[in-house]
Design a protein around this motif. Structure first.
Motif, PDB file in Angstrom:
ATOM      1  N   ALA A  22      55.135  73.754  -5.469  1.00  0.00           N
ATOM      2  CA  ALA A  22      56.497  73.382  -5.724  1.00  0.00           C
ATOM      3  C   ALA A  22      57.056  72.444  -5.583  1.00  0.00           C
ATOM      4  CB  ALA A  22      57.182  74.955  -6.022  1.00  0.00           C
ATOM      5  N   SER A  23      57.944  71.848  -6.241  1.00  0.00           N
ATOM      6  CA  SER A  23      58.645  70.683  -5.987  1.00  0.00           C
ATOM      7  C   SER A  23      58.533  70.490  -4.488  1.00  0.00           C
ATOM      8  CB  SER A  23      60.317  70.943  -6.114  1.00  0.00           C
ATOM      9  OG  SER A  23      60.409  69.406  -6.000  1.00  0.00           O
ATOM     10  N   GLY A  24      58.575  69.137  -4.029  1.00  0.00           N
ATOM     11  CA  GLY A  24      58.411  68.042  -2.284  1.00  0.00           C
ATOM     12  C   GLY A  24      56.854  68.666  -1.873  1.00  0.00           C
ATOM     13  N   ASP A  25      56.135  69.148  -2.620  1.00  0.00           N
ATOM     14  CA  ASP A  25      54.795  69.675  -2.368  1.00  0.00           C
ATOM     15  C   ASP A  25      53.775  68.376  -1.968  1.00  0.00           C
ATOM     16  OD1 ASP A  25      54.839  72.599  -1.106  1.00  0.00           O
ATOM     17  OD2 ASP A  25      54.361  73.436  -2.900  1.00  0.00           O
ATOM     18  N   VAL A  26      52.943  67.647  -1.119  1.00  0.00           N
ATOM     19  CA  VAL A  26      52.373  66.503  -1.492  1.00  0.00           C
ATOM     20  C   VAL A  26      50.943  67.342  -1.801  1.00  0.00           C
ATOM     21  CG1 VAL A  26      51.817  64.416  -0.639  1.00  0.00           C
ATOM     22  CG2 VAL A  26      54.137  65.835  -0.262  1.00  0.00           C
ATOM     23  N   ILE A  27      50.119  66.792  -2.847  1.00  0.00           N
ATOM     24  CA  ILE A  27      48.484  67.232  -2.612  1.00  0.00           C
ATOM     25  C   ILE A  27      47.587  65.741  -2.421  1.00  0.00           C
ATOM     26  CG2 ILE A  27      49.392  69.175  -4.170  1.00  0.00           C
ATOM     27  CD1 ILE A  27      48.514  67.765  -6.675  1.00  0.00           C
ATOM     28  N   SER A  28      46.624  66.170  -3.025  1.00  0.00           N
ATOM     29  CA  SER A  28      45.557  64.868  -3.238  1.00  0.00           C
ATOM     30  C   SER A  28      44.265  65.264  -3.678  1.00  0.00           C
ATOM     31  CB  SER A  28      45.353  64.986  -1.195  1.00  0.00           C
ATOM     32  OG  SER A  28      43.733  64.362  -1.983  1.00  0.00           O
ATOM     33  N   ILE A  29      44.311  64.314  -4.963  1.00  0.00           N
ATOM     34  CA  ILE A  29      43.288  64.818  -6.130  1.00  0.00           C
ATOM     35  C   ILE A  29      42.225  63.753  -5.518  1.00  0.00           C
ATOM     36  CG2 ILE A  29      43.077  64.493  -8.411  1.00  0.00           C
ATOM     37  CD1 ILE A  29      45.583  64.756  -8.817  1.00  0.00           C
ATOM     38  N   SER A  30      41.016  64.621  -5.718  1.00  0.00           N
ATOM     39  CA  SER A  30      39.705  63.809  -5.368  1.00  0.00           C
ATOM     40  C   SER A  30      38.594  63.948  -7.105  1.00  0.00           C
ATOM     41  CB  SER A  30      39.084  63.638  -4.239  1.00  0.00           C
ATOM     42  OG  SER A  30      37.861  63.261  -4.235  1.00  0.00           O
ATOM     43  N   VAL A  31      38.232  62.796  -7.309  1.00  0.00           N
ATOM     44  CA  VAL A  31      37.649  63.165  -8.538  1.00  0.00           C
ATOM     45  C   VAL A  31      36.268  62.290  -8.062  1.00  0.00           C
ATOM     46  CG1 VAL A  31      37.057  62.744 -10.737  1.00  0.00           C
ATOM     47  CG2 VAL A  31      39.314  63.150 -10.083  1.00  0.00           C
ATOM     48  N   PHE A  32      35.553  62.940  -7.839  1.00  0.00           N
ATOM     49  CA  PHE A  32      34.215  62.708  -7.740  1.00  0.00           C
ATOM     50  C   PHE A  32      33.295  61.232  -8.356  1.00  0.00           C
ATOM     51  CE2 PHE A  32      29.701  61.907  -6.879  1.00  0.00           C
ATOM     52  CZ  PHE A  32      29.534  61.876  -5.684  1.00  0.00           C
ATOM     53  N   GLY A  33      33.055  59.996  -7.278  1.00  0.00           N
ATOM     54  CA  GLY A  33      32.616  59.445  -7.919  1.00  0.00           C
ATOM     55  C   GLY A  33      33.885  58.358  -9.111  1.00  0.00           C
ATOM     56  N   GLU A  34      35.030  58.243  -8.846  1.00  0.00           N
ATOM     57  CA  GLU A  34      36.382  58.150  -9.698  1.00  0.00           C
ATOM     58  C   GLU A  34      36.949  57.814  -8.924  1.00  0.00           C
ATOM     59  OE1 GLU A  34      35.810  57.193 -12.797  1.00  0.00           O
ATOM     60  OE2 GLU A  34      33.808  57.855 -13.193  1.00  0.00           O
ATOM     61  N   PRO A  35      37.322  56.520  -7.979  1.00  0.00           N
ATOM     62  CA  PRO A  35      38.092  56.156  -7.592  1.00  0.00           C
ATOM     63  C   PRO A  35      39.614  55.817  -7.984  1.00  0.00           C
ATOM     64  CG  PRO A  35      37.196  53.988  -7.566  1.00  0.00           C
ATOM     65  CD  PRO A  35      36.590  55.780  -8.291  1.00  0.00           C
ATOM     66  N   ASP A  36      39.277  55.282  -9.916  1.00  0.00           N
ATOM     67  CA  ASP A  36      40.565  54.916 -10.527  1.00  0.00           C
ATOM     68  C   ASP A  36      41.503  56.456 -10.239  1.00  0.00           C
ATOM     69  OD1 ASP A  36      40.214  52.155  -9.278  1.00  0.00           O
ATOM     70  OD2 ASP A  36      39.882  52.509 -11.733  1.00  0.00           O
ATOM     71  N   LEU A  37      41.287  57.360 -10.492  1.00  0.00           N
ATOM     72  CA  LEU A  37      41.169  58.784 -10.757  1.00  0.00           C
ATOM     73  C   LEU A  37      41.962  60.162  -9.403  1.00  0.00           C
ATOM     74  CD1 LEU A  37      39.586  59.924 -14.112  1.00  0.00           C
ATOM     75  CD2 LEU A  37      41.560  59.077 -13.766  1.00  0.00           C
ATOM     76  N   SER A  38      41.033  58.877  -8.289  1.00  0.00           N
ATOM     77  CA  SER A  38      41.772  60.209  -6.969  1.00  0.00           C
ATOM     78  C   SER A  38      42.935  59.714  -6.142  1.00  0.00           C
ATOM     79  CB  SER A  38      40.398  60.032  -5.943  1.00  0.00           C
ATOM     80  OG  SER A  38      39.322  60.246  -6.397  1.00  0.00           O
TER      81      SER A  38
END
Length: 180
Positions: free
Chosen positions: A33-49
């Motif tokens: 929900a609003s206010g949560d902080v997430i991390s997104i990792s796309v293996f081999g794609e630093p521009d999308l992580s």
């Protein structure tokens, strides 16, 4: 040096699917929900992580090529699947996406505590520990007159609670005065 880099890359590619499964299982029931902080990792794609992405007031975040992604009300594993599906084909052949929760939204405590306010949620948090974070109970506090409003409850009904009640992110806790 190249061999070492190759071995490290191979090990990471084997572990990434396992780690995302563990993260998804750990957060399997938690709805973002609003206010949560997430991390997104796309293996081999630093521009999308991204190391840190905060959900806006509507529970949405912006993602390259895809635009706005609605994360509010969804679990981390659902966001992983959404990003994987939307990136596959048009942008990447076989995207490996991992989403983890870095910071949960605050819970709030008011009434007869020494320092009322919003505090950072921690998994496994009980009301007893929440009271400790708020500086403890005042002399007039009643341990029997505690209510909690769950952030997930659309009707926002106060429920009776004890010091052993589990606290969730976004919850609002009120500790009333005791009558002597």
């Amino acid at each position: 040096m190249i061999l070492r880099h190759y071995i490290l890359t191979l090990c990471l590619s084997l572990l990434l699917p396992l780690s995302s499964g563990v993260l998804a299982e750990t957060d399997s029931t938690y709805k973002l929900a609003s206010g949560d902080v997430i991390s997104i990792s796309v293996f081999g794609e630093p521009d999308l992580s991204f190391a840190e992405v905060r959900l806006n007031d509507a529970g949405i975040f912006s993602y390259p090529f895809l635009g706005d992604v609605r994360a509010g009300g969804k679990m981390a594993s659902e966001i992983e699947r959404t990003l994987t599906e939307r990136l596959k084909g048009s942008y990447l052949i076989d995207p490996r996406v991992s989403v983890s929760i870095l910071k949960y939204r605050e819970f709030f405590i008011s009434g007869e505590v020494k320092t009322p306010g919003g505090y950072a949620f921690q998994p496994g948090l009980t009301l007893r520990r929440a009271v400790a974070l708020a500086g403890g109970l005042t002399e007039r506090a009643s341990e029997n007159r505690i209510t909690i409003i769950r952030d997930q409850d659309p009707e926002r009904r106060p429920e009776p609670a004890t010091l052993d009640t589990l606290v969730m992110p976004g919850d609002t806790i009120t500790i009333d005065q005791g009558f002597f």
